[in-house]
Design a protein around this motif. Structure first.
Motif, PDB file in Angstrom:
ATOM      1  N   ILE A 138      28.491  14.209  -3.560  1.00 46.87           N
ATOM      2  CA  ILE A 138      28.386  15.353  -4.484  1.00 46.87           C
ATOM      3  C   ILE A 138      29.730  16.087  -4.576  1.00 46.87           C
ATOM      4  O   ILE A 138      30.180  16.455  -5.661  1.00 46.87           O
ATOM      5  N   PHE A 139      30.400  16.264  -3.428  1.00 46.81           N
ATOM      6  CA  PHE A 139      31.694  16.952  -3.437  1.00 46.81           C
ATOM      7  C   PHE A 139      32.744  16.149  -4.212  1.00 46.81           C
ATOM      8  O   PHE A 139      33.644  16.712  -4.819  1.00 46.81           O
ATOM      9  N   ALA A 140      32.627  14.804  -4.154  1.00 46.79           N
ATOM     10  CA  ALA A 140      33.663  13.962  -4.771  1.00 46.79           C
ATOM     11  C   ALA A 140      33.466  13.805  -6.271  1.00 46.79           C
ATOM     12  O   ALA A 140      34.392  13.422  -6.974  1.00 46.79           O
ATOM     13  N   GLU A 162      18.445  21.706  -7.505  1.00 48.18           N
ATOM     14  CA  GLU A 162      19.111  22.805  -8.191  1.00 48.18           C
ATOM     15  C   GLU A 162      19.430  23.928  -7.202  1.00 48.18           C
ATOM     16  O   GLU A 162      20.521  24.488  -7.215  1.00 48.18           O
ATOM     17  N   LYS A 163      18.482  24.208  -6.308  1.00 51.00           N
ATOM     18  CA  LYS A 163      18.719  25.247  -5.290  1.00 51.00           C
ATOM     19  C   LYS A 163      19.856  24.835  -4.361  1.00 51.00           C
ATOM     20  O   LYS A 163      20.730  25.640  -4.037  1.00 51.00           O
ATOM     21  N   ALA A 164      19.827  23.568  -3.925  1.00 53.49           N
ATOM     22  CA  ALA A 164      20.874  23.089  -3.015  1.00 53.49           C
ATOM     23  C   ALA A 164      22.242  23.154  -3.703  1.00 53.49           C
ATOM     24  O   ALA A 164      23.248  23.532  -3.085  1.00 53.49           O
ATOM     25  N   LEU A 165      22.274  22.807  -4.985  1.00 56.33           N
ATOM     26  CA  LEU A 165      23.559  22.833  -5.711  1.00 56.33           C
ATOM     27  C   LEU A 165      24.084  24.254  -5.833  1.00 56.33           C
ATOM     28  O   LEU A 165      25.287  24.493  -5.712  1.00 56.33           O
ATOM     29  N   ASP A 166      23.181  25.210  -6.051  1.00 50.71           N
ATOM     30  CA  ASP A 166      23.603  26.619  -6.123  1.00 50.71           C
ATOM     31  C   ASP A 166      24.358  26.999  -4.857  1.00 50.71           C
ATOM     32  O   ASP A 166      25.397  27.654  -4.906  1.00 50.71           O
ATOM     33  N   ALA A 167      23.821  26.578  -3.703  1.00 52.77           N
ATOM     34  CA  ALA A 167      24.460  26.907  -2.420  1.00 52.77           C
ATOM     35  C   ALA A 167      25.797  26.168  -2.285  1.00 52.77           C
ATOM     36  O   ALA A 167      26.801  26.763  -1.876  1.00 52.77           O
ATOM     37  N   LEU A 168      25.819  24.895  -2.674  1.00 53.41           N
ATOM     38  CA  LEU A 168      27.053  24.104  -2.547  1.00 53.41           C
ATOM     39  C   LEU A 168      28.163  24.636  -3.442  1.00 53.41           C
ATOM     40  O   LEU A 168      29.335  24.638  -3.073  1.00 53.41           O
ATOM     41  N   GLU A 169      27.770  25.083  -4.625  1.00 58.30           N
ATOM     42  CA  GLU A 169      28.786  25.522  -5.585  1.00 58.30           C
ATOM     43  C   GLU A 169      29.514  26.778  -5.116  1.00 58.30           C
ATOM     44  O   GLU A 169      30.658  27.010  -5.500  1.00 58.30           O
ATOM     45  N   VAL A 171      30.504  27.112  -2.085  1.00 62.58           N
ATOM     46  CA  VAL A 171      31.568  26.567  -1.238  1.00 62.58           C
ATOM     47  C   VAL A 171      32.631  25.891  -2.111  1.00 62.58           C
ATOM     48  O   VAL A 171      33.834  26.075  -1.918  1.00 62.58           O
ATOM     49  N   LEU A 172      32.172  25.129  -3.084  1.00 65.93           N
ATOM     50  CA  LEU A 172      33.091  24.374  -3.946  1.00 65.93           C
ATOM     51  C   LEU A 172      33.862  25.269  -4.910  1.00 65.93           C
ATOM     52  O   LEU A 172      34.920  24.902  -5.389  1.00 65.93           O
ATOM     53  N   LYS A 173      33.287  26.404  -5.226  1.00 67.88           N
ATOM     54  CA  LYS A 173      33.848  27.360  -6.194  1.00 67.88           C
ATOM     55  C   LYS A 173      34.000  26.737  -7.580  1.00 67.88           C
ATOM     56  O   LYS A 173      34.937  27.014  -8.314  1.00 67.88           O
ATOM     57  N   ARG A 174      33.110  25.815  -7.908  1.00 65.40           N
ATOM     58  CA  ARG A 174      33.045  25.278  -9.279  1.00 65.40           C
ATOM     59  C   ARG A 174      31.621  24.816  -9.533  1.00 65.40           C
ATOM     60  O   ARG A 174      30.880  24.506  -8.602  1.00 65.40           O
ATOM     61  N   ARG A 175      31.267  24.788 -10.827  1.00 67.73           N
ATOM     62  CA  ARG A 175      29.945  24.276 -11.162  1.00 67.73           C
ATOM     63  C   ARG A 175      30.046  22.763 -11.339  1.00 67.73           C
ATOM     64  O   ARG A 175      30.982  22.265 -11.958  1.00 67.73           O
TER      65      ARG A 175
END
Ligand SMILES: Nc1ncnc2c1ncn2[C@@H]1O[C@H](COP(=O)(O)OP(=O)(O)OP(=O)(O)O)[C@@H](O)[C@H]1O
Ligand SMILES: [Mg+2]
Length: 255
Positions: A138-140, A162-169, A171-175
């Motif tokens: 997902i990060f790559a 969708e919830k997990a992506l909200d949390a990851l984004e 950290v990633l600082k991008r959608r």
């Protein structure tokens, strides 16, 4: 965007079928397409007929010994270039924590080795767990495809993502650009249309217009070690995956 991850934490929703046949559709357009198998079950590897002798022939080699990705790539009859998986790949989840450097490891390797350029698209197949391997994928990625087989549990999996992506984004600082893809769609079933409506209400424009039909040729081709284009090029399944690629190319999701 040419690094595409296929993920849903629900099992059996068509992740591998989609990764395989999307990469095969890319090959048909004359591109050199790569398929990375990040699932220790190694379904993508076995369908395309490649074997990792040990874990070191998989992305475990990158994590443990910094092995270059290109060293692990294997040629296949399908012409998709595959980095295979092996049961030992599951060690990644046990051996390494979920620190940023660990979950960003594949991203750095892809960038260093210039994968994901216009002529080298990569499609990454994941296992159905949000662990270190899937987080790396997902990060790559530059785009995420979430297959949803047309049933209610699969939709629940997508809502959880969708919830997990909200949390990851955060950290990633991008959608992370994403598309939700209805798979195993059987228009004779009321439930399929109910799920489509629910998914469209929830995810709006991020739902692919193309739906992958329930299709017997798609179900048969893994056992024959073939992509849908090798096994049944004029089947509904082949048509659907071709149409999916055209849609993703025309809306710029894949360059
Ligand atoms: N559109 C389709 N029509 C008919 N059968 C399909 C279709 N898509 C997938 N299948 C079949 O459904 C099963 C599950 O598909 P697949 O292996 O792609 O799911 P998955 O999400 O990768 O599963 P896992 O979570 O175990 O990795 C396979 O037997 C596959 O051949
Ligand atoms: Mg799979």
């Amino acid at each position: 965007m040419t690094i595409i991850t296929v993920f849903n934490q629900k099992g059996g929703v068509g992740k591998t079928t989609t990764a395989l046949n999307l990469a095969a559709a890319l090959v048909r357009t004359g591109r050199v397409a790569y398929g990375f198998d990040l699932d220790p079950q190694a379904h993508l590897s076995s369908i395309t007929g490649v074997t990792a002798q040990t874990g070191q022939d998989t992305l475990l080699g990158l994590f443990q010994h910094n092995r270059p990705l290109r060293e692990m790539v294997q040629e296949t009859a399908s012409q998709i270039k595959i980095i295979p998986a092996h049961t030992e790949l599951s060690k990644v989840d046990a051996l390494f924590g979920k620190g940023f450097n660990v979950v960003n490891r594949l991203n750095i390797a892809l960038q260093t080795e210039s994968f994901g350029k216009k002529d080298t698209p990569v499609v990454i197949d994941c296992n159905p767990i949000i662990g270190v391997l899937s987080l790396n994928a997902i990060f790559a990625c530059q785009g995420l495809i979430v297959p949803i087989s047309a049933d209610h549990l699969s939709t629940k999996g997508a809502l959880q993502i969708e919830k997990a992506l909200d949390a990851l984004e955060k950290v990633l600082k991008r959608r992370i650009p994403r598309r939700y893809l209805l798979t195993r769609f059987d228009g004779r079933r009321r439930m399929a249309w109910d799920v489509l409506q629910l998914v469209e209400e929830h995810f709006g424009d991020e739902v692919c217009k193309t739906k992958i039909s329930e299709n017997v040729s798609l179900a048969e081709s893994p056992a024959l070690n073939m992509t849908i284009f090798e096994h049944a090029p004029s089947s509904r399944g082949a048509h659907d995956y071709d149409e999916l690629l055209q849609e993703l190319l025309s809306d710029g999701f894949i360059e």
